[in-house]
Design a protein around this motif. Structure first.
Motif, PDB file in Angstrom:
ATOM      1  N   GLU A 174      -6.636  10.261  12.749  1.00  0.00           N
ATOM      2  CA  GLU A 174      -8.095   9.784  12.199  1.00  0.00           C
ATOM      3  C   GLU A 174      -7.839   8.868  11.078  1.00  0.00           C
ATOM      4  O   GLU A 174      -8.868   8.916  10.243  1.00  0.00           O
ATOM      5  N   MET A 175      -6.921   7.876  10.960  1.00  0.00           N
ATOM      6  CA  MET A 175      -7.202   6.887   9.847  1.00  0.00           C
ATOM      7  C   MET A 175      -7.892   5.876  10.132  1.00  0.00           C
ATOM      8  O   MET A 175      -8.013   5.475  11.164  1.00  0.00           O
ATOM      9  N   ARG A 176      -8.938   5.734   9.116  1.00  0.00           N
ATOM     10  CA  ARG A 176     -10.063   4.718   9.296  1.00  0.00           C
ATOM     11  C   ARG A 176      -9.684   3.404   8.215  1.00  0.00           C
ATOM     12  O   ARG A 176     -10.497   2.491   8.584  1.00  0.00           O
ATOM     13  N   SER A 177      -8.828   3.332   7.519  1.00  0.00           N
ATOM     14  CA  SER A 177      -8.529   2.049   6.700  1.00  0.00           C
ATOM     15  C   SER A 177      -7.009   2.197   6.263  1.00  0.00           C
ATOM     16  O   SER A 177      -6.544   3.517   6.254  1.00  0.00           O
ATOM     17  N   PHE A 178      -6.263   1.244   5.975  1.00  0.00           N
ATOM     18  CA  PHE A 178      -5.064   1.354   5.205  1.00  0.00           C
ATOM     19  C   PHE A 178      -5.054  -0.198   4.230  1.00  0.00           C
ATOM     20  O   PHE A 178      -5.798  -0.943   4.409  1.00  0.00           O
ATOM     21  N   GLU A 179      -4.020  -0.114   3.499  1.00  0.00           N
ATOM     22  CA  GLU A 179      -3.652  -0.885   2.546  1.00  0.00           C
ATOM     23  C   GLU A 179      -1.995  -0.928   2.218  1.00  0.00           C
ATOM     24  O   GLU A 179      -1.804   0.157   1.869  1.00  0.00           O
ATOM     25  N   ILE A 180      -1.453  -1.943   2.570  1.00  0.00           N
ATOM     26  CA  ILE A 180       0.071  -1.897   2.449  1.00  0.00           C
ATOM     27  C   ILE A 180       0.507  -2.598   1.240  1.00  0.00           C
ATOM     28  O   ILE A 180      -0.097  -3.522   0.749  1.00  0.00           O
ATOM     29  N   GLU A 181       1.141  -2.122   0.543  1.00  0.00           N
ATOM     30  CA  GLU A 181       1.993  -2.771  -0.721  1.00  0.00           C
ATOM     31  C   GLU A 181       3.465  -2.658  -0.765  1.00  0.00           C
ATOM     32  O   GLU A 181       3.967  -1.700  -0.305  1.00  0.00           O
ATOM     33  N   LEU A 182       4.223  -3.522  -0.894  1.00  0.00           N
ATOM     34  CA  LEU A 182       5.536  -3.710  -1.020  1.00  0.00           C
ATOM     35  C   LEU A 182       6.204  -4.066  -2.459  1.00  0.00           C
ATOM     36  O   LEU A 182       5.219  -4.816  -3.135  1.00  0.00           O
ATOM     37  N   SER A 183       7.090  -3.645  -2.821  1.00  0.00           N
ATOM     38  CA  SER A 183       7.833  -3.947  -3.989  1.00  0.00           C
ATOM     39  C   SER A 183       9.261  -4.001  -3.941  1.00  0.00           C
ATOM     40  O   SER A 183       9.802  -3.320  -2.778  1.00  0.00           O
ATOM     41  N   SER A 184       9.672  -4.421  -4.918  1.00  0.00           N
ATOM     42  CA  SER A 184      11.375  -4.449  -4.921  1.00  0.00           C
ATOM     43  C   SER A 184      11.731  -3.655  -5.977  1.00  0.00           C
ATOM     44  O   SER A 184      11.226  -3.645  -7.172  1.00  0.00           O
TER      45      SER A 184
END
Length: 342
Positions: A174-184
């Protein structure tokens, strides 16, 4: 630059399979994608604006877009209530001087959900990947991710997303949204020669297989296939059937009792196939002609099913998984002769 894809579909209900407006015929396909109801190419073709498919032909090759967004549809299924779309890959890239490029990826859905058949995947040897979003009717917050670290001499295995060069995370229901963040952790120091970038994306399970060549060649991959789930409206089967004029599961179609999410889904009765969202589109399957029956001898098709018969001289239910056909036993007739003259 942070790339954000936001899909805000209107929930204005229009019911039934209406005819297209005059001069605007409903498209049955756009490019390689077949458009099936409740989806449609314009007003009068879809069930509601939530299911709009915009067919853009400006480039010469027709491209189907999800609603009025820039999200490309790559496939759709009415039997599974799924839509396959191409979602943006997030990336975080470096050279010897430091970070040179970075973009995230996000998606917001109003009435569709991100299928749990997807996985969240991260590629890289100096990668911390995180995604957050909202789930359920109450849109409660959710966040998780994974870490992938390795060096030039690490034992990296093709096909393995165990955390060495690649990691993955299951997607919640039931996920309705997402935001992906990448870091090093270390700006890819000492690994930029073979792994200049980290990547993060959602992908349909089975549509991605990790390879060490991804460290370099994934730079050319901008989008990956991801599944979205859908249903009709927000009312359950019991409530939706109170208004039969707008209820879509008709004829040889029924409300799917196995679906427990918001809204309702239709499915053809057992022994029928077709588009369950179109009245009388579910038609009988002839198991006898298709060879999908389990009759031992003779198969006779019936509406929604079939019957098995045994040949003359045999009895039983005729099913291979049942009693089959057993030869009738013949009993000898005993004749007694009485000498009435003795």
């Amino acid at each position: 630059m942070h790339i954000q894809l936001v899909l805000a579909l209107l929930s204005i209900a229009t019911f039934g399979v209406a005819s297209a407006q005059e001069g605007q015929p409903c498209l049955s396909s756009c490019g390689n994608v077949t458009i099936t109801f409740p989806f449609g190419s314009g007003e009068g073709c879809y069930h509601s604006p939530d299911f709009l498919v915009t067919c853009n032909q400006s480039s010469g090759e027709p491209v189907p877009y999800f609603g009025e967004s820039t999200i490309v549809i790559s496939n759709m299924s009415t039997s599974k209530s799924e839509v396959e779309v191409l979602a943006v890959v997030a990336r975080d890239c470096y050279n010897s001087s430091g970070r040179v490029r970075r973009n995230g990826s996000s998606l917001g859905l109003r009435d569709f959900r991100i299928s749990a058949k997807n996985k969240f995947v991260a590629i890289g040897c100096d990668t911390q990947a995180y995604f957050s979003g909202r789930r359920g009717i109450n849109r409660s917050f959710y966040g998780t991710g994974c870490i992938s670290r390795c060096g030039r001499d690490s034992l990296i295995t093709n096909g393995s997303c165990s955390g060495v060069g690649c990691c993955d995370v299951a997607v919640p229901q039931e996920m309705r949204s997402f935001e992906i963040e990448l870091s090093s952790y270390n700006n890819h120091v000492n690994i930029t020669e073979f792994n200049p970038c980290s990547y993060g994306f959602f992908v349909e399970e089975g549509k991605f297989n990790f390879s060490t060549t991804n460290f370099r060649d994934f730079e050319s991959i901008q989008k990956m296939p991801m599944l979205l789930d859908w249903a009709i409206g927000n009312s359950t089967c019991d409530i939706a059937t109170e208004d039969m004029d707008s209820f879509l599961c008709k004829g040889n179609s029924e409300c799917d009792p196995d679906y427990s999410g918001p809204g309702y889904r239709c499915r053809c009765h057992e022994g029928y196939e077709g588009n369950p969202y179109v009245a009388n589109n579910c038609t009988n399957i002839n198991e006898c002609e298709r060879g999908t029956h389990d009759c031992e001898h003779e198969c006779v098709d019936t509406q929604g099913s079939y019957e098995c018969y045994c040949p003359k001289g045999y009895s039983g239910d005729g099913h291979k998984q049942g009693t089959g056909c057993i030869e009738d036993q013949s009993y000898p007739i005993k004749i007694v002769v009485v000498d009435i003259f003795s």
